[in-house]
Write an enzyme that holds these catalytic residues in place. Sequence first.
Site, mmCIF file in Angstrom:
data_model
loop_
_atom_site.group_PDB
_atom_site.id
_atom_site.type_symbol
_atom_site.label_atom_id
_atom_site.label_comp_id
_atom_site.label_asym_id
_atom_site.label_seq_id
_atom_site.Cartn_x
_atom_site.Cartn_y
_atom_site.Cartn_z
ATOM 1 N N LYS A 73 -9.398 -8.729 -17.680
ATOM 2 C CA LYS A 73 -8.715 -7.892 -16.684
ATOM 3 C C LYS A 73 -9.507 -6.627 -16.395
ATOM 4 C CE LYS A 73 -4.175 -7.857 -16.491
ATOM 5 N NZ LYS A 73 -2.750 -7.836 -16.873
ATOM 6 N N CYS A 108 16.705 20.646 8.200
ATOM 7 C CA CYS A 108 17.851 21.208 8.923
ATOM 8 C C CYS A 108 18.921 21.792 8.007
ATOM 9 C CB CYS A 108 18.467 20.154 9.841
ATOM 10 S SG CYS A 108 19.330 18.861 8.951
ATOM 11 N N CYS A 134 18.742 19.058 3.322
ATOM 12 C CA CYS A 134 17.599 18.586 4.099
ATOM 13 C C CYS A 134 16.579 19.720 4.268
ATOM 14 C CB CYS A 134 18.077 18.101 5.466
ATOM 15 S SG CYS A 134 16.707 17.692 6.570
ATOM 16 N N ASP A 153 -3.572 -11.482 -7.925
ATOM 17 C CA ASP A 153 -2.443 -10.673 -8.371
ATOM 18 C C ASP A 153 -1.251 -10.932 -7.456
ATOM 19 O OD1 ASP A 153 -0.987 -8.953 -9.839
ATOM 20 O OD2 ASP A 153 -1.938 -7.132 -9.105
ATOM 21 N N CYS A 204 19.089 16.845 13.254
ATOM 22 C CA CYS A 204 17.951 17.197 12.395
ATOM 23 C C CYS A 204 16.645 17.025 13.181
ATOM 24 C CB CYS A 204 17.978 16.286 11.165
ATOM 25 S SG CYS A 204 16.570 16.505 10.084
ATOM 26 N N ASP A 238 0.013 -2.228 -15.350
ATOM 27 C CA ASP A 238 -0.285 -3.411 -16.162
ATOM 28 C C ASP A 238 -1.077 -3.012 -17.397
ATOM 29 O OD1 ASP A 238 0.817 -4.713 -14.088
ATOM 30 O OD2 ASP A 238 -0.892 -6.032 -13.691
ATOM 31 N N PHE A 239 -1.977 -2.049 -17.197
ATOM 32 C CA PHE A 239 -2.837 -1.620 -18.283
ATOM 33 C C PHE A 239 -2.002 -1.039 -19.425
ATOM 34 C CE2 PHE A 239 -5.925 1.597 -20.031
ATOM 35 C CZ PHE A 239 -6.736 0.666 -20.653
ATOM 36 N N GLU A 240 -1.071 -0.161 -19.072
ATOM 37 C CA GLU A 240 -0.216 0.430 -20.113
ATOM 38 C C GLU A 240 0.618 -0.654 -20.801
ATOM 39 O OE1 GLU A 240 1.245 4.602 -18.371
ATOM 40 O OE2 GLU A 240 1.209 2.980 -16.920
ATOM 41 N N GLU A 257 -12.991 -17.954 -12.028
ATOM 42 C CA GLU A 257 -12.129 -17.794 -10.857
ATOM 43 C C GLU A 257 -11.596 -16.372 -10.766
ATOM 44 O OE1 GLU A 257 -9.043 -20.703 -11.451
ATOM 45 O OE2 GLU A 257 -10.519 -22.279 -11.808
ATOM 46 N N ARG A 277 7.877 -19.283 -11.978
ATOM 47 C CA ARG A 277 7.616 -19.487 -13.394
ATOM 48 C C ARG A 277 8.901 -19.373 -14.212
ATOM 49 N NH1 ARG A 277 3.175 -16.140 -16.744
ATOM 50 N NH2 ARG A 277 4.686 -14.462 -16.580
ATOM 51 N N LYS A 291 -8.674 -13.761 -10.572
ATOM 52 C CA LYS A 291 -7.279 -13.755 -11.012
ATOM 53 C C LYS A 291 -6.479 -13.093 -9.896
ATOM 54 C CE LYS A 291 -4.494 -12.380 -15.030
ATOM 55 N NZ LYS A 291 -3.311 -12.259 -14.249
ATOM 56 N N TYR A 330 -4.533 -23.336 -8.292
ATOM 57 C CA TYR A 330 -5.634 -23.355 -9.255
ATOM 58 C C TYR A 330 -5.412 -24.214 -10.501
ATOM 59 C CZ TYR A 330 -2.608 -19.458 -10.645
ATOM 60 O OH TYR A 330 -1.539 -18.687 -10.951
ATOM 61 N N CYS A 379 19.235 12.495 4.837
ATOM 62 C CA CYS A 379 19.877 13.577 5.569
ATOM 63 C C CYS A 379 20.812 12.911 6.575
ATOM 64 C CB CYS A 379 18.822 14.414 6.303
ATOM 65 S SG CYS A 379 19.568 15.467 7.570
ATOM 66 N N SER A 438 1.462 -18.415 -19.730
ATOM 67 C CA SER A 438 0.723 -17.249 -19.277
ATOM 68 C C SER A 438 -0.717 -17.412 -19.779
ATOM 69 C CB SER A 438 1.454 -16.057 -19.866
ATOM 70 O OG SER A 438 0.640 -14.970 -19.903
ATOM 71 N N LEU A 439 -1.525 -16.388 -19.657
ATOM 72 C CA LEU A 439 -2.907 -16.456 -20.124
ATOM 73 C C LEU A 439 -3.156 -15.340 -21.121
ATOM 74 C CD1 LEU A 439 -4.980 -16.845 -16.840
ATOM 75 C CD2 LEU A 439 -4.887 -18.482 -18.708
HETATM 76 S S1 IVH Z 1 -4.631 -20.479 -14.733
HETATM 77 C C1 IVH Z 1 -1.991 -22.457 -18.153
HETATM 78 N N1 IVH Z 1 -5.971 -19.279 -12.839
HETATM 79 O O1 IVH Z 1 -2.256 -15.075 -14.034
HETATM 80 C C2 IVH Z 1 -2.588 -21.311 -17.440
HETATM 81 N N2 IVH Z 1 -3.925 -18.284 -13.552
HETATM 82 O O2 IVH Z 1 -1.583 -13.522 -16.427
HETATM 83 C C3 IVH Z 1 -2.615 -21.486 -15.994
HETATM 84 N N3 IVH Z 1 -3.298 -16.277 -12.291
HETATM 85 O O3 IVH Z 1 0.330 -17.117 -15.211
HETATM 86 C C4 IVH Z 1 -3.030 -20.268 -15.290
HETATM 87 N N4 IVH Z 1 -5.041 -16.250 -10.946
HETATM 88 O O4 IVH Z 1 0.146 -16.641 -12.632
HETATM 89 C C5 IVH Z 1 -4.873 -19.238 -13.616
HETATM 90 N N5 IVH Z 1 -7.250 -18.358 -11.132
HETATM 91 C C6 IVH Z 1 -6.170 -18.334 -11.904
HETATM 92 C C7 IVH Z 1 -5.181 -17.319 -11.776
HETATM 93 C C8 IVH Z 1 -4.072 -17.322 -12.627
HETATM 94 C C9 IVH Z 1 -3.906 -15.643 -11.255
HETATM 95 C C10 IVH Z 1 -2.025 -15.813 -12.875
HETATM 96 C C11 IVH Z 1 -1.075 -16.909 -13.282
HETATM 97 C C12 IVH Z 1 -0.920 -16.741 -14.764
HETATM 98 C C13 IVH Z 1 -1.189 -15.289 -14.913
HETATM 99 C C14 IVH Z 1 -1.538 -14.909 -16.314
#
Ligand code: IVH
Length: 682
Positions: free
Chosen positions: A327, A424, A421, A132, A445, A37-39, A128, A151, A130, A240, A439, A98-99
């Site tokens: 993140k 074997c 193999c 995964d 084997c 994810d970082f990359e 909150e 989504r 996040k 959430y 194999c 997304s966020l």
């Molecule tokens: S709020 C309109 N809260 O992270 C935005 N998202 O990278 C609503 N996610 O699409 C999202 N934990 O799938 C929200 N506590 C949290 C979350 C969260 C994980 C996910 C979610 C979002 C993605 C963004």
Amino acid sequence: MAKISKSAAKERIVLLRKELERYNYQYYVLNAPAISDFEFDLLMQELQGLEKMFPDLQTADSPTQHVGSDIAENPETGTGSAPEGKFVQVAHRYPMMSLGNTYSLEEMREFDARIAKAVDKPYNYSCELKFDGVAICLTYRNGKLLHALTRGDGAKGDDVTRNVVNIPAIPHELKGEGFPSEFEIRGEIYLPFEDFERLNRERDEVGDAPFANPRNAASGSLKLQRPEEMRERGLGCVLYHILGENLPFKTHTEALQAAASWGLPISHYSETAGNIDEALAYINRWDEARHNLPFATDGIVIKVNQLDLQRQLGFTAKSPRWATAYKFKPEVALTPLLSIDYQVGRTGAVTPVANLEPVPLSGTVVKRASLHNKDQMDLLDIRIGDWVYVEKGGEIIPKITAVELAKRATDAPKPDFPKVCPDCGTPLVRDEEQARHYCPNSDGCPEQIKGRFNHFISRKAMDILAGDATVDMLYDMGYIKTLPDLYDLTDEQLMSLKNWKERSVANFRKSLERSKEVPFNRVLNALGIRHVGETTAKTLAGHFGSIDRLASASRDELLQVPDIGDTVADSIIAYFADGRHIEDIARLRAAGLQMEMRQSDSKRLSDRLEGKSIVISGNFSISREEMKSLIAAHGGRNTGSVSGSTDYLLAGEKPGPEKMRKAEKLGINVISEEEFYTLIQE
Ligand code: IVH
């Protein structure tokens, strides 16, 4: 960002967009991310920077402007040829966004400064975890679950209701009162680490490629074509975000409290912060504490709590202006790759495993990392002696994410994936679907044969008191070649094993005797038919009732069984078409093993635990396997880790301290073995 000419920027933008779309596809559709994810976020930031620098190069279809899609359409061919794309697509009532995210605390302060500038009322934050996992959108109408959508591309998602109804945490019907006649609630479906590891062990046992991390496993599960399989997986859900018309709430936290009172699962880790300093303190606390959580988190989300301010702040093309994610940087280590082992499993699958110069990473010393398969090795273009980046992101098993090319020696040899193999010498074959090498010499084997014995004697199968070392000795001495040989061992042979005395022989014999009482479904699992693990064996045993009926079933009859697809059916047919297997079964039957279900095996004892989710921990007066059967026999469900939806933590002697703490925190009922017996006899 460094200065760059417009033409160079254009070229780079085209490349970045193409790469990012490809990574999105690998992540969301194939559930097989090629980079961390970082990359990914770094590439996305680079693209955002370039588009900002040259606004006229910005296009509406850039990945900076839309969310990654989980709908099965290949970006390179534009066709819907991806696996398991058989869900109906439904438009989202409100786009699913997304966020924004950052890895910098400084940028979190900048986020807060933007909010402070835009609003003229006091506000606070909901902080909150996040989660995964995989985003899910549930719609409730008149208190009943109407549908569940992924989504998708943000505008429309796959309708996965038939799968989601099998996640115990998600209520089909709301309790309490005061819920709006229709509303949506969004959240995340996730797989706790413990269930992820169990699932991967089971997949490995039946020759299926393991999932790279819990998120991929959750995402793969959500798109299963056989929804019943979902129940076994241990998926959890946390919600959430509530949406709807004229909702009667002033704040986000108030809305979630109401959701909890209707029986919906919300996070117990959320807190409000009066200002950004408090929010940053929450982040710092969890950066450390997240390592003790039983599930994967990749950051912290902070949201402006006041719903009127959320409305005022609104959205950008892709994300809300009232929330953002911090993140956590994955912990990465750089270490030399010493060599690669090629391990042969009991199904013949050959897995490359990297031996590394030991290096500390997130609290443990990492010496080995999985390289998954040949495709992964090619993708990394890995060489022996390379300095490699090792990460323990969401996953427990460390993985190699990249090679440090600057440190590569000019003569670093390219590893040769074996053509034969390593055990074997039989030429390997490639299974295209699983992208794995096998194999094919399953009956000759040694590694595969020993693997099959180890599986046969394992706890979930025949539960015979012996370990890998005993199997190695028995095999190497030439005493066992096929499974039934175990029941023909003489005392003389057993006494000749290193360090074995009368007592060990007697114990071994006792466990062999006990194994003759093991129910047929476990015997079927023990046989080691490819793609037939614990769950499938249970289904087959329940459906056919005996090995003879299973052996004579046609392919069509097998396909009629719920949960049995082409792969499993073909594997069963192939197994019984082999005369050597028929001979093994005849000898095992003659030795006294159960080749059919007895009445007592299938009998449901009561419904006293119907719908109850029970986690067990510690030692009991009966074995853990027996305890699990007892729970099932009374209609309960045994799950791996304590969560908000757990009904009881059944604690034996020396229960796990982590589970006890968690149960206490969540207010889960902890019961002793005695109390459990009273419960089922009431
Ligand atoms: S709020 C309109 N809260 O992270 C935005 N998202 O990278 C609503 N996610 O699409 C999202 N934990 O799938 C929200 N506590 C949290 C979350 C969260 C994980 C996910 C979610 C979002 C993605 C963004």
